[in-house]
Design a protein around this motif. Structure first.
Motif, PDB file in Angstrom:
ATOM      1  N   HIS A 227      58.432  39.701  35.516  1.00 13.27           N
ATOM      2  CA  HIS A 227      57.079  39.420  35.049  1.00 13.27           C
ATOM      3  C   HIS A 227      56.146  39.062  36.202  1.00 13.27           C
ATOM      4  CE1 HIS A 227      58.891  39.380  31.041  1.00 13.27           C
ATOM      5  NE2 HIS A 227      57.657  39.464  30.565  1.00 13.27           N
ATOM      6  N   GLU A 228      56.651  38.333  37.182  1.00 17.65           N
ATOM      7  CA  GLU A 228      55.833  38.016  38.347  1.00 17.65           C
ATOM      8  C   GLU A 228      55.429  39.292  39.067  1.00 17.65           C
ATOM      9  OE1 GLU A 228      58.193  33.797  39.167  1.00 17.65           O
ATOM     10  OE2 GLU A 228      58.195  35.378  40.688  1.00 17.65           O
ATOM     11  N   PHE A 229      56.391  40.168  39.264  1.00 19.50           N
ATOM     12  CA  PHE A 229      56.121  41.432  39.948  1.00 19.50           C
ATOM     13  C   PHE A 229      55.126  42.272  39.163  1.00 19.50           C
ATOM     14  CE2 PHE A 229      56.661  45.455  41.931  1.00 19.50           C
ATOM     15  CZ  PHE A 229      56.881  46.382  40.915  1.00 19.50           C
ATOM     16  N   ALA A 230      55.347  42.394  37.866  1.00 20.51           N
ATOM     17  CA  ALA A 230      54.504  43.248  37.041  1.00 20.51           C
ATOM     18  C   ALA A 230      53.071  42.744  36.986  1.00 20.51           C
ATOM     19  CB  ALA A 230      55.084  43.345  35.633  1.00 20.51           C
ATOM     20  N   ALA A 231      52.900  41.427  36.852  1.00 21.69           N
ATOM     21  CA  ALA A 231      51.557  40.867  36.794  1.00 21.69           C
ATOM     22  C   ALA A 231      50.806  41.108  38.105  1.00 21.69           C
ATOM     23  CB  ALA A 231      51.618  39.367  36.494  1.00 21.69           C
ATOM     24  N   SER A 232      51.503  40.974  39.229  1.00 20.39           N
ATOM     25  CA  SER A 232      50.873  41.195  40.532  1.00 20.39           C
ATOM     26  C   SER A 232      50.455  42.642  40.711  1.00 20.39           C
ATOM     27  CB  SER A 232      51.838  40.784  41.649  1.00 20.39           C
ATOM     28  OG  SER A 232      52.131  39.413  41.578  1.00 20.39           O
ATOM     29  N   VAL A 233      51.332  43.543  40.309  1.00 24.58           N
ATOM     30  CA  VAL A 233      51.019  44.966  40.455  1.00 24.58           C
ATOM     31  C   VAL A 233      49.821  45.345  39.594  1.00 24.58           C
ATOM     32  CG1 VAL A 233      51.860  47.300  40.021  1.00 24.58           C
ATOM     33  CG2 VAL A 233      53.345  45.625  41.125  1.00 24.58           C
ATOM     34  N   CYS A 234      49.810  44.899  38.335  1.00 24.22           N
ATOM     35  CA  CYS A 234      48.695  45.223  37.443  1.00 24.22           C
ATOM     36  C   CYS A 234      47.379  44.665  37.985  1.00 24.22           C
ATOM     37  CB  CYS A 234      48.965  44.682  36.042  1.00 24.22           C
ATOM     38  SG  CYS A 234      50.027  45.738  35.041  1.00 24.22           S
ATOM     39  N   LYS A 235      47.424  43.441  38.495  1.00 29.56           N
ATOM     40  CA  LYS A 235      46.186  42.813  38.982  1.00 29.56           C
ATOM     41  C   LYS A 235      45.608  43.566  40.161  1.00 29.56           C
ATOM     42  CE  LYS A 235      43.039  39.629  38.869  1.00 29.56           C
ATOM     43  NZ  LYS A 235      42.154  40.296  39.827  1.00 29.56           N
ATOM     44  N   ALA A 236      46.439  44.296  40.896  1.00 28.04           N
ATOM     45  CA  ALA A 236      45.973  45.015  42.079  1.00 28.04           C
ATOM     46  C   ALA A 236      45.329  46.353  41.753  1.00 28.04           C
ATOM     47  CB  ALA A 236      47.142  45.241  43.043  1.00 28.04           C
ATOM     48  N   THR A 237      45.326  46.760  40.495  1.00 31.14           N
ATOM     49  CA  THR A 237      44.819  48.085  40.144  1.00 31.14           C
ATOM     50  C   THR A 237      43.351  48.042  39.731  1.00 31.14           C
ATOM     51  OG1 THR A 237      45.375  47.899  37.797  1.00 31.14           O
ATOM     52  CG2 THR A 237      47.107  48.705  39.283  1.00 31.14           C
ATOM     53  N   PRO A 238      42.618  49.153  39.927  1.00 30.52           N
ATOM     54  CA  PRO A 238      41.235  49.241  39.421  1.00 30.52           C
ATOM     55  C   PRO A 238      41.163  49.055  37.905  1.00 30.52           C
ATOM     56  CG  PRO A 238      41.673  50.993  40.993  1.00 30.52           C
ATOM     57  CD  PRO A 238      42.991  50.339  40.705  1.00 30.52           C
ATOM     58  N   ASP A 239      42.215  49.442  37.208  1.00 31.29           N
ATOM     59  CA  ASP A 239      42.234  49.273  35.753  1.00 31.29           C
ATOM     60  C   ASP A 239      42.084  47.807  35.367  1.00 31.29           C
ATOM     61  OD1 ASP A 239      42.453  51.928  35.239  1.00 31.29           O
ATOM     62  OD2 ASP A 239      44.588  51.909  34.750  1.00 31.29           O
ATOM     63  N   ALA A 240      42.707  46.923  36.130  1.00 32.93           N
ATOM     64  CA  ALA A 240      42.625  45.498  35.818  1.00 32.93           C
ATOM     65  C   ALA A 240      41.197  44.992  35.954  1.00 32.93           C
ATOM     66  CB  ALA A 240      43.566  44.710  36.726  1.00 32.93           C
ATOM     67  N   ALA A 241      40.526  45.412  37.023  1.00 34.16           N
ATOM     68  CA  ALA A 241      39.143  44.998  37.222  1.00 34.16           C
ATOM     69  C   ALA A 241      38.248  45.532  36.107  1.00 34.16           C
ATOM     70  CB  ALA A 241      38.647  45.486  38.583  1.00 34.16           C
ATOM     71  N   GLU A 242      38.449  46.795  35.732  1.00 30.15           N
ATOM     72  CA  GLU A 242      37.663  47.380  34.659  1.00 30.15           C
ATOM     73  C   GLU A 242      37.932  46.674  33.333  1.00 30.15           C
ATOM     74  OE1 GLU A 242      35.259  49.138  34.037  1.00 30.15           O
ATOM     75  OE2 GLU A 242      35.493  49.859  31.966  1.00 30.15           O
ATOM     76  N   GLY A 243      39.195  46.326  33.071  1.00 27.21           N
ATOM     77  CA  GLY A 243      39.531  45.624  31.842  1.00 27.21           C
ATOM     78  C   GLY A 243      38.830  44.289  31.730  1.00 27.21           C
ATOM     79  N   VAL A 244      38.797  43.511  32.832  1.00 22.05           N
ATOM     80  CA  VAL A 244      38.142  42.211  32.841  1.00 22.05           C
ATOM     81  C   VAL A 244      36.635  42.372  32.656  1.00 22.05           C
ATOM     82  CG1 VAL A 244      37.599  40.190  34.251  1.00 22.05           C
ATOM     83  CG2 VAL A 244      39.933  41.096  34.203  1.00 22.05           C
ATOM     84  N   ASN A 245      36.039  43.335  33.376  1.00 21.70           N
ATOM     85  CA  ASN A 245      34.595  43.551  33.268  1.00 21.70           C
ATOM     86  C   ASN A 245      34.198  43.970  31.855  1.00 21.70           C
ATOM     87  OD1 ASN A 245      34.122  42.912  35.955  1.00 21.70           O
ATOM     88  ND2 ASN A 245      34.356  45.039  36.652  1.00 21.70           N
ATOM     89  N   ALA A 246      35.014  44.858  31.245  1.00 18.03           N
ATOM     90  CA  ALA A 246      34.715  45.308  29.889  1.00 18.03           C
ATOM     91  C   ALA A 246      34.794  44.158  28.892  1.00 18.03           C
ATOM     92  CB  ALA A 246      35.686  46.415  29.484  1.00 18.03           C
ATOM     93  N   PHE A 247      35.767  43.275  29.092  1.00 16.65           N
ATOM     94  CA  PHE A 247      35.903  42.108  28.208  1.00 16.65           C
ATOM     95  C   PHE A 247      34.679  41.202  28.327  1.00 16.65           C
ATOM     96  CE2 PHE A 247      38.068  38.951  25.780  1.00 16.65           C
ATOM     97  CZ  PHE A 247      37.710  37.732  26.330  1.00 16.65           C
ATOM     98  N   ARG A 248      34.235  40.966  29.559  1.00 14.15           N
ATOM     99  CA  ARG A 248      33.084  40.095  29.770  1.00 14.15           C
ATOM    100  C   ARG A 248      31.807  40.705  29.212  1.00 14.15           C
ATOM    101  NH1 ARG A 248      34.495  38.558  36.095  1.00 14.15           N
ATOM    102  NH2 ARG A 248      35.980  36.856  35.638  1.00 14.15           N
ATOM    103  N   GLU A 249      31.716  42.048  29.312  1.00 11.53           N
ATOM    104  CA  GLU A 249      30.509  42.748  28.860  1.00 11.53           C
ATOM    105  C   GLU A 249      30.582  43.172  27.399  1.00 11.53           C
ATOM    106  OE1 GLU A 249      30.081  44.527  33.391  1.00 11.53           O
ATOM    107  OE2 GLU A 249      30.156  45.915  31.674  1.00 11.53           O
ATOM    108  N   LYS A 250      31.699  42.802  26.727  1.00 15.25           N
ATOM    109  CA  LYS A 250      31.890  43.099  25.307  1.00 15.25           C
ATOM    110  C   LYS A 250      31.751  44.595  25.008  1.00 15.25           C
ATOM    111  CE  LYS A 250      30.538  38.548  23.536  1.00 15.25           C
ATOM    112  NZ  LYS A 250      30.766  37.877  24.821  1.00 15.25           N
ATOM    113  N   ARG A 251      32.494  45.414  25.776  1.00 16.16           N
ATOM    114  CA  ARG A 251      32.487  46.861  25.575  1.00 16.16           C
ATOM    115  C   ARG A 251      33.925  47.376  25.712  1.00 16.16           C
ATOM    116  NH1 ARG A 251      33.383  49.080  30.560  1.00 16.16           N
ATOM    117  NH2 ARG A 251      32.734  47.823  32.374  1.00 16.16           N
ATOM    118  N   HIS A 252      34.130  48.641  25.321  1.00 17.05           N
ATOM    119  CA  HIS A 252      35.447  49.248  25.476  1.00 17.05           C
ATOM    120  C   HIS A 252      35.667  49.610  26.947  1.00 17.05           C
ATOM    121  CE1 HIS A 252      36.435  49.471  21.265  1.00 17.05           C
ATOM    122  NE2 HIS A 252      35.282  50.055  20.983  1.00 17.05           N
TER     123      HIS A 252
END
Length: 256
Positions: A227-252
């Motif tokens: 789980h430590e490895f997986a969380a670190s890998v996911c956080k390093a991806t552009p998808d993670a940044a887009e997911g956080v931004n979409a959540f904050r902006e209330k969009r898909h």
């Protein structure tokens, strides 16, 4: 393909591998295994693929197992070093694909056919499908890791029932045991699989890939490290940044 009764095509983000040998209940030959192996190689380099679906022609059998007719000319040593090794290599490659895999059991899955289905992440079956390991009735065993994968799903007691008694179970019982995800009437099966494919195509490819590896690591007995490895890998991806931004902006999220 080489004409060994395997159909393969990629339509957008969905890759489909079809067993096309209905006259012989889609029994697997060495040539068919080789062509499935080739198709998997193409999928591995196709960056747009999000899900792989295994299907079959004909409605009676998804796959009746290995083609026993090929065993006659194989000596005992070659049975293990060639036939069994080839199947294990292909099925392991299915397990290790970075994208989710689905087997559509529009008919019965027996022996190696059930082992193929067990190699996939999801299994959807028609109401009239039967699942089982009849190898003991022909002096054989499930040689393509079926015992291990089945035990991981249902435990040793139920695995013994299938492997030692050799009697298949209904799709409904398979669902009760957790062998298949869902059982539907034949006319609803494709619709449900299409829905699952659509859902998977909307997910982050990075999360799907890392999630599959995470599950394999958990199964190996190192959940915290995994789980430590997986969380670190996911956080390093552009998808993670887009997911956080979409959540904050209330969009898909628009994963790229």
């Amino acid at each position: 393909m080489s004409g060994s009764n395997i159909l393969f095509h990629i339509d957008g983000r969905v890759a489909t591998i079809t067993l096309d040998r209905a006259a012989r209940h889609n029994a697997l030959t060495m040539a068919m295994l080789a062509d499935v192996d080739f198709a998997l190689g193409q999928i591995e380099i196709a960056r747009d693929v999000r899900v792989v679906v295994f299907r079959s022609t004909g409605s009676r059998f998804f796959c009746s197992g290995a083609d026993i007719g090929e065993w006659g000319d194989i000596d005992p040593e070659e049975m293990g070093s060639r036939f069994i090794r080839a199947g294990n290599r292909v099925f392991r490659r299915i397990v290790e694909l970075d994208v989710p895999t689905i087997s559509v059991l529009s008919g019965s899955a027996l022996g190696g056919g059930l082992e193929l289905a067990l190699s996939c992440d999801f299994r959807y079956a028609s109401t009239d499908a039967m699942l089982g390991f009849p190898e003991a009735s022909v002096g054989a065993i499930p040689g393509w890791m079926g015992c291990q994968r089945l035990s991981a799903l249902v435990g040793t007691s139920r695995s013994r029932e299938l492997v030692l008694l050799g009697e298949p179970i209904t799709a409904a019982r398979a669902a009760e045991w957790g062998v298949v995800n869902q059982v539907l009437p034949q006319e609803q099966l494709d619709e449900r699989v299409t829905e699952i494919c659509a859902l998977l195509q909307r997910q982050s490819r990075a999360s799907l890939s890392v999630g599959k590896r995470l599950l394999r690591m958990v199964e190996s007995g190192q959940p915290e490290l995994a789980h430590e490895f997986a969380a670190s890998v996911c956080k390093a991806t552009p998808d993670a940044a887009e997911g956080v931004n979409a959540f904050r902006e209330k969009r898909h999220a628009e994963f790229r």
